[in-house]
Design a protein around this motif. Structure first.
Motif, PDB file in Angstrom:
ATOM      1  N   TYR A  20       0.851  -1.189   0.000  1.00 30.73           N
ATOM      2  CA  TYR A  20       0.000   0.000   0.000  1.00 30.73           C
ATOM      3  C   TYR A  20       0.888   1.240   0.000  1.00 30.73           C
ATOM      4  N   ILE A  21       0.309   2.369  -0.336  1.00 35.11           N
ATOM      5  CA  ILE A  21       1.041   3.639  -0.368  1.00 35.11           C
ATOM      6  C   ILE A  21       0.397   4.603   0.616  1.00 35.11           C
ATOM      7  N   LEU A  22       1.232   5.257   1.402  1.00 35.12           N
ATOM      8  CA  LEU A  22       0.788   6.266   2.355  1.00 35.12           C
ATOM      9  C   LEU A  22       0.972   7.639   1.712  1.00 35.12           C
ATOM     10  N   ARG A  23      -0.095   8.418   1.645  1.00 34.43           N
ATOM     11  CA  ARG A  23      -0.049   9.723   0.976  1.00 34.43           C
ATOM     12  C   ARG A  23      -0.671  10.796   1.861  1.00 34.43           C
ATOM     13  N   LEU A  24      -0.076  11.963   1.854  1.00 29.85           N
ATOM     14  CA  LEU A  24      -0.655  13.111   2.538  1.00 29.85           C
ATOM     15  C   LEU A  24      -1.997  13.436   1.897  1.00 29.85           C
ATOM     16  N   ASN A  25      -3.023  13.632   2.721  1.00 30.53           N
ATOM     17  CA  ASN A  25      -4.348  13.922   2.177  1.00 30.53           C
ATOM     18  C   ASN A  25      -4.309  15.216   1.370  1.00 30.53           C
ATOM     19  N   LEU A  26      -4.960  15.215   0.212  1.00 30.38           N
ATOM     20  CA  LEU A  26      -4.874  16.355  -0.702  1.00 30.38           C
ATOM     21  C   LEU A  26      -5.760  17.520  -0.287  1.00 30.38           C
ATOM     22  N   LYS A  27      -6.737  17.291   0.599  1.00 26.49           N
ATOM     23  CA  LYS A  27      -7.697  18.342   0.942  1.00 26.49           C
ATOM     24  C   LYS A  27      -7.686  18.742   2.408  1.00 26.49           C
ATOM     25  N   TYR A  28      -7.407  17.792   3.294  1.00 26.45           N
ATOM     26  CA  TYR A  28      -7.528  18.056   4.725  1.00 26.45           C
ATOM     27  C   TYR A  28      -6.173  17.949   5.406  1.00 26.45           C
ATOM     28  N   TYR A  29      -5.956  18.840   6.350  1.00 24.94           N
ATOM     29  CA  TYR A  29      -4.677  18.912   7.045  1.00 24.94           C
ATOM     30  C   TYR A  29      -4.566  17.830   8.112  1.00 24.94           C
ATOM     31  N   ASP A  30      -3.304  17.414   8.361  1.00 20.44           N
ATOM     32  CA  ASP A  30      -2.967  16.468   9.432  1.00 20.44           C
ATOM     33  C   ASP A  30      -3.610  15.101   9.227  1.00 20.44           C
ATOM     34  N   GLN A  31      -3.912  14.753   7.990  1.00 23.00           N
ATOM     35  CA  GLN A  31      -4.486  13.442   7.696  1.00 23.00           C
ATOM     36  C   GLN A  31      -3.730  12.783   6.550  1.00 23.00           C
ATOM     37  N   TYR A  32      -3.728  11.451   6.575  1.00 22.52           N
ATOM     38  CA  TYR A  32      -3.047  10.662   5.555  1.00 22.52           C
ATOM     39  C   TYR A  32      -4.023   9.665   4.945  1.00 22.52           C
ATOM     40  N   ASP A  33      -3.774   9.330   3.683  1.00 25.00           N
ATOM     41  CA  ASP A  33      -4.567   8.336   2.973  1.00 25.00           C
ATOM     42  C   ASP A  33      -3.751   7.061   2.794  1.00 25.00           C
ATOM     43  N   VAL A  34      -4.420   5.933   2.918  1.00 23.95           N
ATOM     44  CA  VAL A  34      -3.826   4.642   2.576  1.00 23.95           C
ATOM     45  C   VAL A  34      -4.457   4.190   1.270  1.00 23.95           C
ATOM     46  N   LEU A  35      -3.632   3.973   0.239  1.00 26.98           N
ATOM     47  CA  LEU A  35      -4.131   3.583  -1.077  1.00 26.98           C
ATOM     48  C   LEU A  35      -3.557   2.227  -1.460  1.00 26.98           C
ATOM     49  N   TYR A  36      -4.408   1.351  -2.003  1.00 27.34           N
ATOM     50  CA  TYR A  36      -3.962   0.013  -2.370  1.00 27.34           C
ATOM     51  C   TYR A  36      -4.856  -0.530  -3.488  1.00 27.34           C
ATOM     52  N   LEU A  37      -4.391  -1.619  -4.105  1.00 30.34           N
ATOM     53  CA  LEU A  37      -5.129  -2.298  -5.168  1.00 30.34           C
ATOM     54  C   LEU A  37      -5.585  -3.668  -4.672  1.00 30.34           C
ATOM     55  N   PRO A  38      -6.889  -3.952  -4.741  1.00 33.50           N
ATOM     56  CA  PRO A  38      -7.368  -5.283  -4.325  1.00 33.50           C
ATOM     57  C   PRO A  38      -6.810  -6.409  -5.178  1.00 33.50           C
ATOM     58  N   SER A  39      -6.550  -6.114  -6.449  1.00 36.83           N
ATOM     59  CA  SER A  39      -5.943  -7.103  -7.346  1.00 36.83           C
ATOM     60  C   SER A  39      -5.044  -6.376  -8.336  1.00 36.83           C
ATOM     61  N   ILE A  40      -4.036  -7.067  -8.841  1.00 41.58           N
ATOM     62  CA  ILE A  40      -3.055  -6.442  -9.723  1.00 41.58           C
ATOM     63  C   ILE A  40      -3.488  -6.617 -11.174  1.00 41.58           C
ATOM     64  N   THR A  41      -4.461  -5.831 -11.578  1.00 39.27           N
ATOM     65  CA  THR A  41      -4.895  -5.784 -12.975  1.00 39.27           C
ATOM     66  C   THR A  41      -5.098  -4.331 -13.369  1.00 39.27           C
ATOM     67  N   ILE A  42      -4.965  -4.048 -14.637  1.00 40.58           N
ATOM     68  CA  ILE A  42      -5.017  -2.669 -15.129  1.00 40.58           C
ATOM     69  C   ILE A  42      -6.375  -2.034 -14.893  1.00 40.58           C
ATOM     70  N   ASN A  43      -7.428  -2.846 -14.836  1.00 36.55           N
ATOM     71  CA  ASN A  43      -8.784  -2.307 -14.675  1.00 36.55           C
ATOM     72  C   ASN A  43      -9.243  -2.237 -13.213  1.00 36.55           C
ATOM     73  N   THR A  44      -8.398  -2.654 -12.301  1.00 37.57           N
ATOM     74  CA  THR A  44      -8.769  -2.619 -10.885  1.00 37.57           C
ATOM     75  C   THR A  44      -8.856  -1.178 -10.393  1.00 37.57           C
ATOM     76  N   LYS A  45      -9.897  -0.899  -9.635  1.00 41.59           N
ATOM     77  CA  LYS A  45     -10.076   0.447  -9.101  1.00 41.59           C
ATOM     78  C   LYS A  45      -9.268   0.610  -7.816  1.00 41.59           C
ATOM     79  N   LEU A  46      -8.588   1.739  -7.723  1.00 37.95           N
ATOM     80  CA  LEU A  46      -7.765   2.028  -6.559  1.00 37.95           C
ATOM     81  C   LEU A  46      -8.645   2.256  -5.331  1.00 37.95           C
ATOM     82  N   LYS A  47      -8.303   1.610  -4.222  1.00 39.49           N
ATOM     83  CA  LYS A  47      -9.028   1.775  -2.972  1.00 39.49           C
ATOM     84  C   LYS A  47      -8.315   2.799  -2.094  1.00 39.49           C
ATOM     85  N   LYS A  48      -9.105   3.605  -1.373  1.00 40.41           N
ATOM     86  CA  LYS A  48      -8.520   4.643  -0.518  1.00 40.41           C
ATOM     87  C   LYS A  48      -9.203   4.637   0.840  1.00 40.41           C
TER      88      LYS A  48
END
Length: 735
Positions: free
Chosen positions: A473-501
């Motif tokens: 998973y990737i840890l990213r600084l939230n783009l809109k709110y301060y002092d918060q982080y997003d965890v982003l990951y892929l449920p499956s490794i395919t090009i059409n998989t939607k990114l989960k946040k």
């Protein structure tokens, strides 16, 4: 010394609250000091007190000052010594100010104002505190860790200087059209900033006399914008005549363009006709106020190139370091033998920030002309020469030509240094720095967590797909709110998989570490806290994919400033990638295409030379010594030589090996390998040549990592006879 000064200031704070009265005691605002980035209030015509070290109760005349271990209640009815007022822009011509404690740093103030104004964490990277010299109409910029009170408190008492919260790094012209989607509050604030500059004839928006008509046209756009905002707010039909009856034309024109009496009436009538024409061509049904704002910004930046250019004045000093024995009655000799004034310009040129230094007397055209990305390190140091304090800025460049600049004003020196540092962070490497003194605390936090800054979801998805693992998973600084982080990951490794946040709870910094806001949780180290929060989120992936310092930027900011996406060979489409692969296939070259330079070594059957291919590519040429080979051995040597070439071609991954580029058959059989312009790693590190690029600690560590990775790779290939000398060091091939 700083501790003593802080103690003195605390005592003065206590004494300043001993009297009551009406002067300076009315500090009002519409929401509490802790409002987050989703605030939609508009600041206008009021003095507001906001501080990271103070808490205000709405309507109260008392102030809570946090001075360390204790909290003191200070009556704010009387003016407080050391208070810093920061000007903010709004939709009126009048100034609005926000009061801060003298203990607040520049980054503290910027963060508080951004939260209050609703500017997102992403766009805050482009803002800063600028000290406006009212006489020169020029801004000096404060470094993140500096306290404005230490720099400009005495100056502000003379009314010749004002501190403004303003955007310093402007979007590329075409990106203005997307600003309302990225950050609508930033769009509003930037519009009021440009309007204020225009009305006050600030150098960043100084219209030339030959462009009077264009300036008046811009004034008409401002009138249309004000009219449209008024009708939207009042929910009524636009009526230009009624609106302008209560408003003076001076509210929309800079001083040089204002007229009086008869001439002024004629000008007003002509301008109102132009506004009516704009109303017809840009009807409210299709062009709302945000549309007009974006249009105004595009016009302002097109007419004023100075919005993407900063200039500074420095000196080239010829310092005589020779020591003299003092003689009674004689004045000591001057330490400065010669002084040459320099004009420094940093601007966006060919989609890259460019640094240029020119002599004022024009005897030489320039002393420096390079891209900001070529600056590897920058040091600021005060030095005393002839009893005067100069600020020396030492610039280390990757091409190996260090430069020394001297500033007679610390504000000018830090303005220049912060410009180089911020452009490097915004357009080159968001996670690295050229000057550690200028790094905001937020970036230390990001590097501690190895978290990503403002990057798009598309960037995250491509990076996860490239790793081909569901456990990341990737840890990213939230783009809109301060002092918060997003965890982003892929449920499956395919090009059409939607990114989960998943957005983690808001974290706050306390005395003993970090904790979750309002949770009562025990303070922890930020890394342990973040790991616990991710674990508590019950996510499937368990391993964080970290950032790569000096190899990753932030695509959001890069495209915003430069107007183009960062170059990434992994983003090429299949056709381009196949074309590039064909172009890089080994080829057979004529002997005339090769130019031998110096011999590197020789063996029993071969000689190795450094050379040039097609007069531009650095190559290594391995030539057979045909004349020294006996007739019976020639076929065996030729077969061994051909076998070596076949195995080089079979290596599909040239990441760790010197790339095979081709061969030449006549008059001698030659193998052509990709070379490096500065030789081997050992030669490069042992070289004393001052013109060679400077290497940072990150470069040296990365070289070791590459060697280790190559050794691991070599274990799994069938060709065990490759030696370390064949390792390919990426950092040195392209230098």
């Amino acid at each position: 010394m700083q501790t003593v000064m802080d103690t003195v200031m605390k005592i003065l704070y206590k004494r300043s609250g001993s009297t009551t009265g009406s002067a300076g005691g009315d500090y009002r605002r519409s929401t509490s000091a802790g409002s987050d980035g989703d605030s939609s209030g508009v600041l206008s015509g009021t003095t507001i007190n906001m501080s990271n070290s103070s808490t205000i109760t709405n309507g109260s005349c008392n102030r809570l000052i946090n001075t360390g271990d204790t909290v003191e209640i200070i009556n704010s009815a009387a003016p407080i010594l050391g208070e810093v007022k920061v000007q903010i822009y709004n939709d009126t011509i009048d100034d609005s100010s926000v009061s801060f404690s003298c203990y607040d740093t520049c980054e503290d103030i910027c963060l508080s104002l951004a939260k209050r104004l609703g500017i997102t964490p992403t766009m805050l990277n482009c803002f800063g505190l600028g000290i406006l010299d009212v006489t020169l109409k020029k801004h000096y910029w404060i470094a993140p860790k500096q306290k404005p009170s230490d720099i400009c408190y005495n100056m502000m008492q003379t009314q010749e200087y004002k501190v403004f919260f303003r955007m310093r790094f402007f979007p590329e012209q075409s990106k203005c059209r997307q600003l309302d989607e990225v950050d609508p509050r930033c769009l509003e604030y930037l519009t009021w900033q440009v309007k204020w500059d225009f009305l006050h004839s600030i150098s960043s928006c100084n219209w030339e006399e030959s462009k009077t008509d264009e300036a008046r046209g811009f004034s008409c756009m401002l009138i249309l914008l004000a009219l449209r905002l008024h009708s939207e707010k009042e929910n009524c039909t636009e009526n230009l005549k009624n609106y302008m009856k209560k408003r003076d034309l001076d509210n929309f024109l800079p001083v040089p363009l204002r007229k009086k009496l008869v001439e002024g009436k004629v000008l007003k009538n002509n301008m109102l006709k132009k506004v009516e024409e704009l109303q017809r061509t840009h009807p409210v049904e299709h062009c709302d106020s945000y549309y007009i704002m974006k249009w105004c910004l595009q016009v302002a930046m097109k007419q004023n190139k100075s919005y993407k250019t900063e200039t500074f004045v420095a000196y080239d000093l010829d310092i005589d370091n020779e020591e003299f024995e003092p003689i009674d009655g004689d004045e000591p000799p001057s330490q400065i033998a010669e002084k040459q004034e320099l004009m420094i310009t940093i601007r966006i040129d060919k989609s890259k920030p460019t640094l240029t230094v020119m002599e004022m007397n024009e005897r030489r055209m320039h002393t420096i002309d390079c891209y900001v990305e070529n600056v590897s390190k920058l040091e600021i140091c005060p030095t005393d020469l002839d009893g005067v304090t100069w600020w020396r800025v030492h610039i280390f460049r990757q091409d190996g030509h260090p430069e020394m600049l001297y500033f007679d004003d610390s504000k000018e020196a830090y303005s220049f240094a912060t410009c180089v540092e911020c452009y490097n962070r915004l357009t080159v490497d968001y996670y690295d720095t050229v000057c550690t003194e200028l790094v905001p605390s937020l970036f230390n936090e990001l590097n501690t967590l190895r978290a990503h800054g403002p990057v798009r979801d598309e960037f995250v998805k491509k990076k996860l797909l490239k790793k081909n693992s569901k456990d990341l998973y990737i840890l990213r600084l939230n783009l809109k709110y301060y002092d918060q982080y997003d965890v982003l990951y892929l449920p499956s490794i395919t090009i059409n998989t939607k990114l989960k946040k998943v957005t983690l709870p808001k974290i706050v910094r306390v005395e003993d570490g970090y904790t979750v806001d309002g949770s009562g949780r025990q303070p922890q180290d930020i890394k342990f806290l973040m790991n616990d929060l991710v674990r508590e989120a019950n996510l499937f992936p368990s391993t964080c994919l970290r950032i790569k310092p000096q190899s990753e930027g932030c695509d959001l900011l890069h495209s915003f400033i430069l107007g183009k996406e960062p170059v990434d060979v992994h983003d090429e489409d299949e056709e381009k990638r196949e074309k590039r692969k064909i172009e890089n296939q080994p080829k057979v070259y004529n002997r005339n295409d090769l130019k031998l330079q110096s011999m590197l070594g020789q063996g029993h059957f071969t000689e190795v030379y450094r050379g040039l291919l097609l007069e531009q590519h650095h190559v290594i040429i391995k030539k057979m010594r045909v004349k020294d080979i006996e007739d019976g051995d020639f076929r065996l040597v030729q077969e061994a030589f051909s076998e070596g070439i076949d195995k080089l071609v079979a290596l599909a991954d040239y990441q760790y090996f010197v790339a095979y580029m081709g061969m030449s058959m006549t008059p001698d059989v030659c193998m052509i390998l990709k070379g490096t312009s500065h030789g081997s790693l050992q030669q490069f590190l042992q070289s004393r040549d001052p013109t060679l690029p400077m290497l940072s600690l990150h470069h040296l560590l990365d070289a070791n990592i590459q060697v280790a990775s190559a050794l691991v790779y070599m274990v799994n290939i069938p060709y065990k006879y490759f030696f370390l000398r064949e390792l390919y060091f990426r950092y040195f091939c392209g230098l």
